[in-house]
Write an enzyme that holds these catalytic residues in place. Structure first.
Site, PDB file in Angstrom:
ATOM      1  N   SER A  30      -0.458 -10.668  -2.458  1.00 48.71           N
ATOM      2  CA  SER A  30       0.638  -9.948  -1.825  1.00 48.71           C
ATOM      3  C   SER A  30       0.210  -9.629  -0.403  1.00 48.71           C
ATOM      4  CB  SER A  30       0.902  -8.655  -2.581  1.00 48.71           C
ATOM      5  OG  SER A  30      -0.213  -7.814  -2.431  1.00 48.71           O
ATOM      6  N   LYS A  31       1.099  -9.029   0.342  1.00 47.43           N
ATOM      7  CA  LYS A  31       0.796  -8.690   1.737  1.00 47.43           C
ATOM      8  C   LYS A  31      -0.504  -7.897   1.847  1.00 47.43           C
ATOM      9  CE  LYS A  31       3.391  -9.425   5.521  1.00 47.43           C
ATOM     10  NZ  LYS A  31       2.795 -10.675   5.957  1.00 47.43           N
TER      11      LYS A  31
END
Ligand code: GLU
Length: 495
Positions: free
Chosen positions: A261-262
């Protein structure tokens, strides 16, 4: 027979085929790197092909950042955008006429057919499948249209797509260079779309046509594409072409075993560059995501090329560990020539300390900065660490670490030490590390205290901090004037 041994007969030609819908993320960068290492290992060719047929999501800006990201990593393409090559163009949107020609061949040979079903009809089909808990699959209505209906629909329906006639039985089997034998039941594969109504090809079709025409020998990509491979193999077979070898590399998961994820790793490689990572740390890190050689962690680029083969790619997902990336980065910073760290660190320092702005003529300023960086280099995890780490070299001391002050600033006793230190240092003719060291040792002996009894208060007085690189180095770099001034200030502070 299933074997994971890499088969090479003829020239090795691999490709990295990003869709320019965003920047180059870690997953893509790793795919590019594995292809590149494979090409270099076998003295082959690395092709860069831009798969920009998704008109809505592809941007020129993304193309630029992908090229920039690859260049930063030192992944250079022998054929592709900018320099072209024997199979140009390397942008799929410039190859539409080619896909059209091959699609027409499949129609003519009865291997593809027009589908006139409307979006609404398809949606209803999908809903029906969902209700019956069946996999959504095209019902092949248009595959079996009679000639008359087909003719009529061809005129009346504007939005027609082209579908591939998938064999209705049998299996598609291939030997994956990373996973061994892989089998798919053809029955489960859809009559998938190969040309959209706007005349653009779909990924599965364009990739096959290009991989064939560009003479790609090995397709190495993420295992999220595994289920596309039987579809692609069927297209090769429909054309009577030999498919390339395939190798699907495992996906990258976060430490929590969730998809990246980010927060961890989903940022672009150029962002890592801005955050102060070195490309060789990133390359080393990416290489170890799903590939390994014994329990070795540090690999030079040359070693990677020598050792890289697909049979050493793991079957299980790779885990992204940001601490390891940082650890590798500090290793490569330590190994770098100070000149390089100077060049990399300078923009951050100039931004943080605007007064610092150096021009080429400021020889003393440049020399000072070089010394600062050399002293701190060993301790940097990221190039950007240089800013907080170097503060006391550029700014006056305005406060002292409280905990350390309580411990090391002991009133009169310390005042005496610092006074003595100030006197001896100011008398030094040559202000260099060995002489400074002599002063400290001599003083400790004279005052009958441990060396630390002099060093700790001096460190606090000169830097405001409890932890710094070696005191003698720091003092030498700071220079006599600043050192005397700071000692006086600390003496005053203690009253
Ligand atoms: N354009 C595809 C992607 O970015 C390429 C996949 C492949 O390598 O075949 O995922």
């Amino acid at each position: 027979m299933s074997s994971r041994e890499t088969i090479v007969n003829g020239a090795v030609r691999v490709r990295f085929a990003p869709s320019p819908t965003g920047a180059l993320h870690l997953g893509g960068a790793r795919t590019a790197l594995f292809n590149w290492l494979f090409a270099k290992h076998f003295d082959g060719t690395f092709v860069l092909r831009i798969e920009d047929t998704d008109q809505e999501r592809s941007t020129q800006e993304a193309v630029e950042t992908i090229l920039k990201g690859l260049s930063w990593l030192g992944i250079y393409w022998e054929e592709g955008p900018r320099d072209g090559g024997p199979f140009e163009p390397y942008f799929q949107t410039q190859r539409l006429h080619i896909y059209k020609k091959y699609a027409e061949q499949l129609i003519k040979e009865g291997k593809a057919y027009y589908c006139y079903c409307t979006t609404d009809e398809l949606k209803k089909e999908r809903e029906k499948a969902a209700k019956n808990k069946a996999a959504p699959k095209y019902n092949k209505k248009c595959r079996f249209l009679n000639a008359e209906d087909a003719k009529e629909l061809h005129v009346s329906r504007r939005n027609k797509v082209l579908r591939f006639k998938m064999p209705e039985e049998g299996k598609t089997i291939f030997n994956d260079l990373c996973r061994g034998e892989v089998k798919f039941e053809n029955e489960l594969l859809d009559d998938f779309i190969i040309m959209k109504s706007d005349g653009f090809p779909t990924y599965n079709f364009a990739a096959v046509v290009d991989d064939h025409l560009m003479e790609i020998s090995h397709v190495i990509r993420g295992d999220d594409h595994l289920s596309n491979t039987p579809r692609q193999i069927q297209i090769y077979q429909a054309f009577g072409w030999n498919p390339p070898h395939f190798g699907h590399i495992p996906m990258i998961l976060g430490k929590d075993k969730a998809r990246l994820s980010k927060r961890h790793g989903a940022q672009s490689v150029t962002e890592y560059a801005k955050e102060g990572f070195l490309p060789e740390a990133m390359v080393n890190f990416l290489a170890r995501l799903g590939w390994g050689h014994k329990d070795q962690e540090i690999f030079s680029r040359k070693e990677l090329i020598e050792l890289f083969t697909l049979d050493k790619v793991t079957n299980s997902p790779a885990v992204f560990d940001s601490d390891k990336l940082t650890w590798l980065n500090s290793h490569y910073i330590k190994e770098s020539l100070p000149e390089r760290i100077f060049d990399l660190a300078l923009p951050y320092l100039e931004k943080a300390y605007p007064k610092l702005k150096l021009d080429d003529k400021d020889a003393a300023g440049i020399a000072y900065l070089k010394k600062v960086i050399t002293v701190l280099q060993e301790r940097l995890r990221l190039i950007t660490d240089i800013v907080p780490a170097s503060e006391y070299f550029f700014k006056d001391i305005t406060s002292y670490d409280e905990k350390a002050a309580a411990k090391h600033f002991k009133g009169e006793e310390t005042t005496k030490i610092l006074e003595d230190l100030k006197r001896s240092l100011s008398e030094l003719k040559t202000f260099d590390k060995p002489s400074i060291e002599d002063v400290f040792k001599g003083l400790a002996e004279k005052l009958k205290v441990k060396l630390g009894g002099v060093i700790h208060p001096a460190r606090l007085a000169l830097t405001g901090r409890a932890v710094t690189p070696g005191m003698y180095d720091v003092i030498e770099v700071l220079g006599k004037e600043k050192v005397i001034e700071r000692l006086e200030k600390a003496i005053k502070f203690m009253g």
